[in-house]
Structures are given as structure tokens and as C-alpha cells.
Design a protein around this motif. Sequence first.
Motif, PDB file in Angstrom:
ATOM      1  N   LYS A 275      12.151   6.455   7.740  1.00  0.00           N
ATOM      2  CA  LYS A 275      13.089   6.492   6.618  1.00  0.00           C
ATOM      3  C   LYS A 275      13.309   5.130   5.980  1.00  0.00           C
ATOM      4  N   GLU A 276      12.197   4.389   5.824  1.00  0.00           N
ATOM      5  CA  GLU A 276      12.216   3.117   5.104  1.00  0.00           C
ATOM      6  C   GLU A 276      10.935   3.044   4.289  1.00  0.00           C
ATOM      7  N   LEU A 277      11.014   3.433   3.000  1.00  0.00           N
ATOM      8  CA  LEU A 277       9.798   3.606   2.206  1.00  0.00           C
ATOM      9  C   LEU A 277       9.228   2.291   1.682  1.00  0.00           C
ATOM     10  N   LYS A 278      10.085   1.346   1.253  1.00  0.00           N
ATOM     11  CA  LYS A 278       9.654   0.021   0.818  1.00  0.00           C
ATOM     12  C   LYS A 278       8.704   0.063  -0.374  1.00  0.00           C
ATOM     13  N   VAL A 279       9.125   0.685  -1.475  1.00  0.00           N
ATOM     14  CA  VAL A 279       8.305   0.667  -2.686  1.00  0.00           C
ATOM     15  C   VAL A 279       8.963  -0.151  -3.793  1.00  0.00           C
ATOM     16  N   GLY A 280      10.125  -0.719  -3.527  1.00  0.00           N
ATOM     17  CA  GLY A 280      10.769  -1.565  -4.530  1.00  0.00           C
ATOM     18  C   GLY A 280      11.574  -0.818  -5.570  1.00  0.00           C
ATOM     19  N   LEU A 281      11.867   0.458  -5.317  1.00  0.00           N
ATOM     20  CA  LEU A 281      12.710   1.242  -6.222  1.00  0.00           C
ATOM     21  C   LEU A 281      13.973   1.673  -5.485  1.00  0.00           C
TER      22      LEU A 281
ATOM     23  N   ALA B  69      -1.811  13.785  -0.503  1.00  0.00           N
ATOM     24  CA  ALA B  69      -2.537  12.577  -0.886  1.00  0.00           C
ATOM     25  C   ALA B  69      -2.117  12.094  -2.270  1.00  0.00           C
ATOM     26  N   GLU B  70      -1.774  13.024  -3.154  1.00  0.00           N
ATOM     27  CA  GLU B  70      -1.356  12.637  -4.498  1.00  0.00           C
ATOM     28  C   GLU B  70      -0.023  11.893  -4.463  1.00  0.00           C
ATOM     29  N   LEU B  71       0.902  12.375  -3.627  1.00  0.00           N
ATOM     30  CA  LEU B  71       2.181  11.684  -3.486  1.00  0.00           C
ATOM     31  C   LEU B  71       1.985  10.301  -2.874  1.00  0.00           C
ATOM     32  N   CYS B  72       1.105  10.184  -1.883  1.00  0.00           N
ATOM     33  CA  CYS B  72       0.853   8.884  -1.251  1.00  0.00           C
ATOM     34  C   CYS B  72       0.184   7.924  -2.233  1.00  0.00           C
ATOM     35  N   GLY B  73      -0.701   8.473  -3.089  1.00  0.00           N
ATOM     36  CA  GLY B  73      -1.299   7.638  -4.125  1.00  0.00           C
ATOM     37  C   GLY B  73      -0.249   7.089  -5.067  1.00  0.00           C
ATOM     38  N   LEU B  74       0.755   7.918  -5.386  1.00  0.00           N
ATOM     39  CA  LEU B  74       1.867   7.455  -6.221  1.00  0.00           C
ATOM     40  C   LEU B  74       2.620   6.317  -5.538  1.00  0.00           C
ATOM     41  N   LEU B  75       2.927   6.490  -4.252  1.00  0.00           N
ATOM     42  CA  LEU B  75       3.674   5.464  -3.524  1.00  0.00           C
ATOM     43  C   LEU B  75       2.880   4.167  -3.420  1.00  0.00           C
ATOM     44  N   GLU B  76       1.578   4.293  -3.207  1.00  0.00           N
ATOM     45  CA  GLU B  76       0.732   3.095  -3.134  1.00  0.00           C
ATOM     46  C   GLU B  76       0.758   2.352  -4.465  1.00  0.00           C
ATOM     47  N   LYS B  77       0.677   3.106  -5.557  1.00  0.00           N
ATOM     48  CA  LYS B  77       0.705   2.493  -6.885  1.00  0.00           C
ATOM     49  C   LYS B  77       2.056   1.841  -7.161  1.00  0.00           C
ATOM     50  N   LEU B  78       3.142   2.526  -6.758  1.00  0.00           N
ATOM     51  CA  LEU B  78       4.476   1.955  -6.963  1.00  0.00           C
ATOM     52  C   LEU B  78       4.648   0.647  -6.207  1.00  0.00           C
ATOM     53  N   SER B  79       4.108   0.597  -4.988  1.00  0.00           N
ATOM     54  CA  SER B  79       4.277  -0.610  -4.170  1.00  0.00           C
ATOM     55  C   SER B  79       3.538  -1.802  -4.759  1.00  0.00           C
ATOM     56  N   LYS B  80       2.498  -1.541  -5.545  1.00  0.00           N
ATOM     57  CA  LYS B  80       1.690  -2.628  -6.124  1.00  0.00           C
ATOM     58  C   LYS B  80       2.087  -2.959  -7.554  1.00  0.00           C
ATOM     59  N   THR B  81       2.918  -2.107  -8.173  1.00  0.00           N
ATOM     60  CA  THR B  81       3.339  -2.341  -9.552  1.00  0.00           C
ATOM     61  C   THR B  81       4.509  -3.323  -9.580  1.00  0.00           C
ATOM     62  N   GLN B  82       4.447  -4.287 -10.492  1.00  0.00           N
ATOM     63  CA  GLN B  82       5.487  -5.293 -10.615  1.00  0.00           C
ATOM     64  C   GLN B  82       6.464  -4.895 -11.725  1.00  0.00           C
ATOM     65  N   GLY B  83       7.745  -5.052 -11.469  1.00  0.00           N
ATOM     66  CA  GLY B  83       8.754  -4.768 -12.476  1.00  0.00           C
ATOM     67  C   GLY B  83       9.367  -3.394 -12.309  1.00  0.00           C
ATOM     68  N   ASN B  84      10.689  -3.357 -12.344  1.00  0.00           N
ATOM     69  CA  ASN B  84      11.402  -2.097 -12.131  1.00  0.00           C
ATOM     70  C   ASN B  84      11.097  -1.069 -13.222  1.00  0.00           C
ATOM     71  N   ASP B  85      11.019  -1.530 -14.475  1.00  0.00           N
ATOM     72  CA  ASP B  85      10.754  -0.612 -15.585  1.00  0.00           C
ATOM     73  C   ASP B  85       9.376   0.014 -15.473  1.00  0.00           C
ATOM     74  N   LYS B  86       8.382  -0.784 -15.102  1.00  0.00           N
ATOM     75  CA  LYS B  86       7.021  -0.254 -14.951  1.00  0.00           C
ATOM     76  C   LYS B  86       6.956   0.752 -13.806  1.00  0.00           C
ATOM     77  N   LYS B  87       7.635   0.433 -12.709  1.00  0.00           N
ATOM     78  CA  LYS B  87       7.659   1.366 -11.569  1.00  0.00           C
ATOM     79  C   LYS B  87       8.271   2.700 -11.999  1.00  0.00           C
ATOM     80  N   LYS B  88       9.355   2.633 -12.763  1.00  0.00           N
ATOM     81  CA  LYS B  88      10.016   3.857 -13.195  1.00  0.00           C
ATOM     82  C   LYS B  88       9.126   4.674 -14.128  1.00  0.00           C
ATOM     83  N   ARG B  89       8.324   3.998 -14.936  1.00  0.00           N
ATOM     84  CA  ARG B  89       7.405   4.737 -15.809  1.00  0.00           C
ATOM     85  C   ARG B  89       6.346   5.459 -14.996  1.00  0.00           C
ATOM     86  N   VAL B  90       5.825   4.795 -13.953  1.00  0.00           N
ATOM     87  CA  VAL B  90       4.817   5.413 -13.092  1.00  0.00           C
ATOM     88  C   VAL B  90       5.412   6.653 -12.406  1.00  0.00           C
TER      89      VAL B  90
END
Length: 923
Positions: A195-201, A19-40
Amino acid sequence: MTDASTDSDKVVAAKVPFAELCGLLEKLSKTQGNDKKKRVLGDFVDSWRRLHNETHTDDADTTTDSFYPAMRLLLPHLERERVAYGIKETGLARLMIKVLCLGKDSPDAQRLLNYRAVKTARGDAGDFASMAYFVLKPRCPQRGTLTIQQVNDTLDAIASNNAAKKKSAVEDSILYLLKNLSALEQKWLVRMIVKELKVGLSQASVLSVYHQDAEDLFNVNNNLEKVCRLLRDPATRMHEIGVSVFSPFTPMLGDRAAPDKIEKIMEGRPYFIETKLDGERVLLHKKGDEYKYFSRSGNEYTNVFGATPFDGTLTPYIANCFKPDVDTCIIDGEMLGYHAASKTFGTKGEQFDIKSPNVAEAKGYQPCVMVFDVLLYNDRVLTNLPLRERLTYLDKVVTPVEGRIQLSEHKEAHSNQDCVEALNDAIDGREEGIMVKDPETPYRPNVRKGGWFKIKPEYIGGLMDELDLLILGGFFGEGHRGGMMSHFLCGVAVPTEDGSEPKVFHSFCKVGSGYTKKQLAEFNQRMADHWQAFDKRRPPQCIQLASGFKEKPDAWIEPDKSCIVQVKAAEIIASERFKVGCTLRFPRVEMIRDDKPWHQCMTTADIEDLRQKSGGKLTGGRMELGEDGEGEGAPTKKKRRIVQRAVQPQLMSRFRGADVSDVEQVSQVLSGKEVCVINGPADLTKQQIERKVKEMGGEFVQNPGSSTTFVLAEKVAVKVANLIKTDKYDIVKVTWFRRVLDAGHWIPWTPGDMIHTSPATRKQFQQDYDQYGDSFTEDVTEEQLKHIFSTMGKEGQGVATVTAEEIAELEEEYFPDESPYGLFRTCRIYMDSNLVIGDDSTHLPTSTLDLLALEIRFFGATLANELDEQVSHVIVDQKDLSRLEELKAVRRGRKKKFHIVTEKWVRACMEEGGLYPEKTFEL
């Protein structure tokens, strides 16, 4: 279903909830900007590393535990080869319907099956994972109870059971996951399975967050688990672990360049020039008195060159050349054939293989390694040092001995003129070309764009001799070239004593490239009335072939009815296949010489003169720089027309350029380039892109003009469509710009990066890529390969497939006597390896047929999972013929009959070297 392993207290993945990993992926999918995603993502990685250090306080140096269990879920597409789940969206939908006991006509079942068409307020049409979340939400627990390790174990079980065709076991695993994961977790699990995650990274971004060298190391070994394990410590650098004694790796490679562009490439800095050697790339590893030799592709040839100072064709002669204090080292070089009598090096064109002792010795050649780099010295890895510093170690490693181990000479240069002079010297010396190297670059394994450049005469128009040859015969084509002559036998005239028109012609080469299918069809139509069948019992007197007719055409043509073709090639090499006694290396047709009559083709004397003049090399000119610094040997370019820039109209505020008054330049990537940004994606807007352009030293404009280098766009809006109509600009996708941002350096465009290309770029692409965008010289990435496949076939219709018959035709055309691995290419085979155990419907494979299946796949066969209509052969186990009558009954009902044979038929085919008649072995 089992729980975590007994050693779960020693594995971080067993402590981190899925669930913790899925929470990370959910947050990544909603975060705007490549740099912000990488920080998360970076925060998650840091937390994992802290937990890892707490878990492995006692076995930090020996544990194999790493970030890999999470990384394989973050980058599921990299697990394609290792893990095959065999399930896509439709299969998952059917499994969910079954394990959830949904009625096939129920609304939820229809939502799952028709996820592309369904439109609801809560579900996203076209996204199966989101639709599954909507259906599963009221049926799954609020929070899952599984750890990352348990999910990975279950996914591995699904893969193995799918491979074993245990459908019930697969369903049990899916049911286990449904019961123990929340709907949100199921959504991300579905994306991992397909095998298609779609989180923008991007893959590069994810790997760079884990470690700055992760992508480079993955490109070298393609092993995600090894990358995560070796780079657990962020302070560890790739050069410290990526290169080790007796472990093969891909060496650094050279990119293609033109001599009149070197100053610009090097940005005015000095550079090194070396002779490009025409041999076999070799990496020599030494540890004490042990030696290993690896080729560029990782093949080992130690058995040829010698593992100790007492065996092999080279090691006994160089073991004493290493300095006494050298215990371990890895040197990079070229394995050449040295002719001791003439004190010269041989070339590949002389048709000897230095890896084959008997062939090399028969021609008087001995192996000699020409060393140009050192990568490891007494257990110290040197790859992160600049080239200039690495070269100082060469004298510390070996004492050169002529003809056995030598050091490649390099000289420092500064200008385009220096490069041109070095190339001309190489041409005069009958060398293959030159290498240009940036002395400040580190050694980067398996990287082509790392600061090394290769320059050959054939890369530059006007420097190669072109031969006027007469077409003497033709060879029928197959596949898409079927029904016409696809390859041609070309020859030269035997000169007459009185200078009259020649009467006899000698065969010289076979050529089958350089022309398009349309040009080939037009030429065939033109010559259709003049072809005559070639009768080997009564060959034409005017055409003389090699003894034994080693290159016998299907048809021939009277010389006075034929025509001359202009052929370009790399060099002339010896050959017994043609009457002249030599042939061309890499020939291709440049044009049909309609301006020359048939009798003005080259003669045998002309060919001999060329061989004597340049040792077979067909470099006929020298390159000179013009007043503008452009190479005169290169194709002429139109001068850029200087146009007064018009005042650009004002745009609406949302389309205006970004305010860059506070932007500081951080690199020179786009220095000297003017960019027009039309639009961008939601997470990288037009204004953000413009700021990045400024940071990288470029300039941006709101409307493209005569000095604009290229246009950037995410989608084809009205303005982009209008620019396409002008056919003036290169319009590049923003995805390319993202890759440049991630890489930190300029990345050349490929056809897949382009929305539209200017005429100049199209012309360049036609030289470097085929019609589908596949490079002639560069290895493709997985994403590039997907794009190439998507452009094949009918326009806009997705991936085109190459049939087994077409592959067989290609093999027959290009490798008729060389490769046995297409033996069963035209066969679609069903292995009757299913043994029914009692009343149980579980099917278990027998080892005999399983091994046979692997073997025939290796020889080109297509294996069918079921007895479909296209099956050509069924192979049964001689020891179990229980299903024979059932198979015959199925065959009787088929329009297309299949053969029922045993393993003996396969063995007979292999012994015969061709498909043996099935009748002898038919059951």
C-alpha cells in the motif's frame, strides 16, 4: 485458482489487462510534473469510461460496475480498513523464496531479505519492489495474462485467507500470481500489497482526475466504491447525489476565526452574521409524513423526536408547520431546549439533554429546532447554490412557530467593527458566540474551511472572567503523572461577618489541566510537606464537601499552607458534586497567584454574584478595535519594524528567479504575500514554483527580508540551515504548496507542514496543537496522523506506542464511572479456538470463541495471535479441553504465568463490572 467470473463480459475490469494498468503506473513514475501526470492518468480514465459505455449499453442505469477495481489499486492505502493482506516486505520476501524454491543463502534470497542493504547496479537499495523485479525478471513470463478483475479477486483471496490463518492458501495465491504476471507487473503488485505506490501523485490529484467532486464525496462517506459508482458520469455533480432524503451525512462545519480578521478573510465582501446556538446540531429529513432526525455525527434520534406526526417529542408539533406543497426536504439547524414559561432557550451548561425526554421535561424544557439552512426542497438538491440563494427557500419550507420550529436570524455586515459589535451583543445576551458566513459559498458537507466561521469570547484573550480559587485537596495521578498530585480540588471561602480571615471553605471544582508536566512537578515539590491524608470518618472542619463526599480528595491541605490558582472556564453550571452547588465548565489553570495571600481567594458570595450577573457565563469584557484595527481584547503583538531593504546579491543562474513576464494571474490565493523559494523537488523545480506563486497573485524574492511572509523549501540545504539559525522565518515544505495547488485555495499550515517555525507561529501552534502536532480543534487526515505518530516517542526514533496499561490509566483517571469499555484493557488474551481436523494442519475457528473474541475486544482486550510471553489469559472452549494439558505444560515453563479460564470468567467480569478473580474459574 479460478478465472474471471461468468459475467466477465459485463465487467470492464475483466476486459482490461493488469499489464495495461502497470504500464500506466510505470509511465506515471517516469513523467515529470504534476499536470503532466494528471493528463496521463486522465487518458486512462477516459479510455475506461468509453469501454464502460460500450459494455453497458443495455443496463447503464442499473449496473454497479465502475472504475472502482482500478481505483482501489491506484489508491491502495484507502483500502486499509476493508482489505488487510497481513503481509509486508519481509513476509513477501519469505513467501517468494519459498514458492520460487530459492536457497536461503542464495544471492537472490539474500537480496530479497536484505533489500535495504543490498546495492547493485540493477536494484534500488531500500525499495523492495525494485529488488523483487530484479530477482523475478528471469523467472517470470515476459507479459502477464491476468486481468484487473482476476488480480483483485486474488488479492481478496489473500486477504481472506490471511484473516483465516490459511497460510497454504496464501502461498497458492502468491504462486498463481508469480506464474501469471511479468516481473514489471509483480513490481507494481508488491507496491499495491504494501500500500505504497510511489508514483508522485497525491490522493487528491488522483481523485480529481476521476471527477472534480470525488475527493469531497470521499471525505463525506469514506467509501471509495461508492464514490466511483455514483460519479461514473463526469457531468454528474456531487450536490446532485451526495445529499438524499433519509441518508445521513456530515453537515458543513465552521472554522475558528477572530473578529478583527473578518474583513481580510472576506476580502472586503459583505457577509452574514448569526447567533451561535448552544444546542445539538440536527439534520431534519422529511418525505411526506415520514421524518428522520440525524446528529452531526450521523446518529439517528428519530425515536425521540418522532418519525410521524403522531409520535415523539417534536414531530407532532411541527408537522403542520411545513408548507402544504413541501413533499421532501432536508433542513439544517440546531436542536435547542425551549423553556415555555420564561420563553428562553437553555444551554448545555444547565445539564439537561434535549435528546432525553424525561430529563428535559423535568427541567421544563421542550425541543425546538432552530433552522438556519435548507439543503433539499421537493427532490431538488440545493447544496450547490450560494448561501444567499438557499436562504430564500426557508420561507418556502416552514411557517415558524415559537418554541417549536424557528428560523435563525441573520444580518448582513461589512467590516471588522460590525463583527465586533455583534460579538459584544452576543456577550451581553449571554450567548455562546456568533457565526460568520460567506453568502456566496455553496454548502459543502463535512468541510470546516468552506466559508463558515465561529467566533467565541474564549478564543480572544482578555474577554473571559478569571477566578482566583484556593487549592483544598489533591488527587493522586497515574501513568506519567504517577507519584504526585495530578488533579486538584479547588474551593472558595465562606465570608465572615467581621471581615476577618475565613475559617471555612466550600468545594467548588476539580481541575487537572492548564499546566505542563514540569510545572506540575515543581508545584508538587513545593507543596510536598503540607499534604495530609483525607480521612472521610474525620474530615477536616475547615473544608466542607458536598453531602456524600461526591468529590473526595486523596489528600487535603491546611488553607493557610495552600496557594491561590487563577482558573479560566467557559461558564458556571449547577452541580451536586460540590458544596457550593455549582461548578465550572471546562476549567483550566492559567497561573499560580504567588502575589495573593491564601485568604484573598474568591468567596461563595462572589460566585453567586457571577451566576446572577451573567447567567453563569464567564465573559467579563467587551472587545474593542484599536486604531490599527487589531482587537484590544486579543494578546498584544509587537509592531513590525520597518527596515530598509538591502540590495540583494546576484545568484548563480541556476538559483535565479524564474522569468514571469508571460505569466498571467489566475487567482488571489497568495495575494499580498511575499514568498522566498529556496529549492524544490525534481518534478516541481524552484522556477516552476515561483511561476505558480505569481499565478496565484503572490510575489517572490530570492532572499527573504522583513516583508517576506514565508519561505518554501523541499530539503534542508545550506541556505535553509542558515535561515533556521536566524529563527526569523516560517520555512514551509513544498508538499504543503502542492496541496494548495490541488485545492485552489489557501490551506492553513499545520506543524507537519513546517521545516521551521518563527516565534510567532510557534506561539500560535502551542495554542492550537499539542506537542506532537495534533490539533485541538481540527480532524486529522491519514497523512497528518502518520506524521503525528512519527514525532511521538524518542526524538527521531519513529512511532511511539501507547501501552494498554497507559490507556487503562487514562480511562480510570478521566472516565472512572462512565465507560465499561476498558474492562479488559490490561489483559492480553489468547483464544484457544484452533481445532485440528484429523491429520490436516488446517486450523478452523469455532463460532463460540470467535464471537467471544469480538466481544472482549469491544471491551478493551488485546488479542494475541500466538501464545507469546506477554499473554495474561488463555480462554478455552468448555466443550473442547483437548489441548488443556498442552497449555498447562507451556505455562509451567513460563516465568510469567498465564491464567487458563473459560467463557464463564468473561461473563462474571462483565456482570461484576470489573476483573473477577480468576481462581474461581481456573482450569
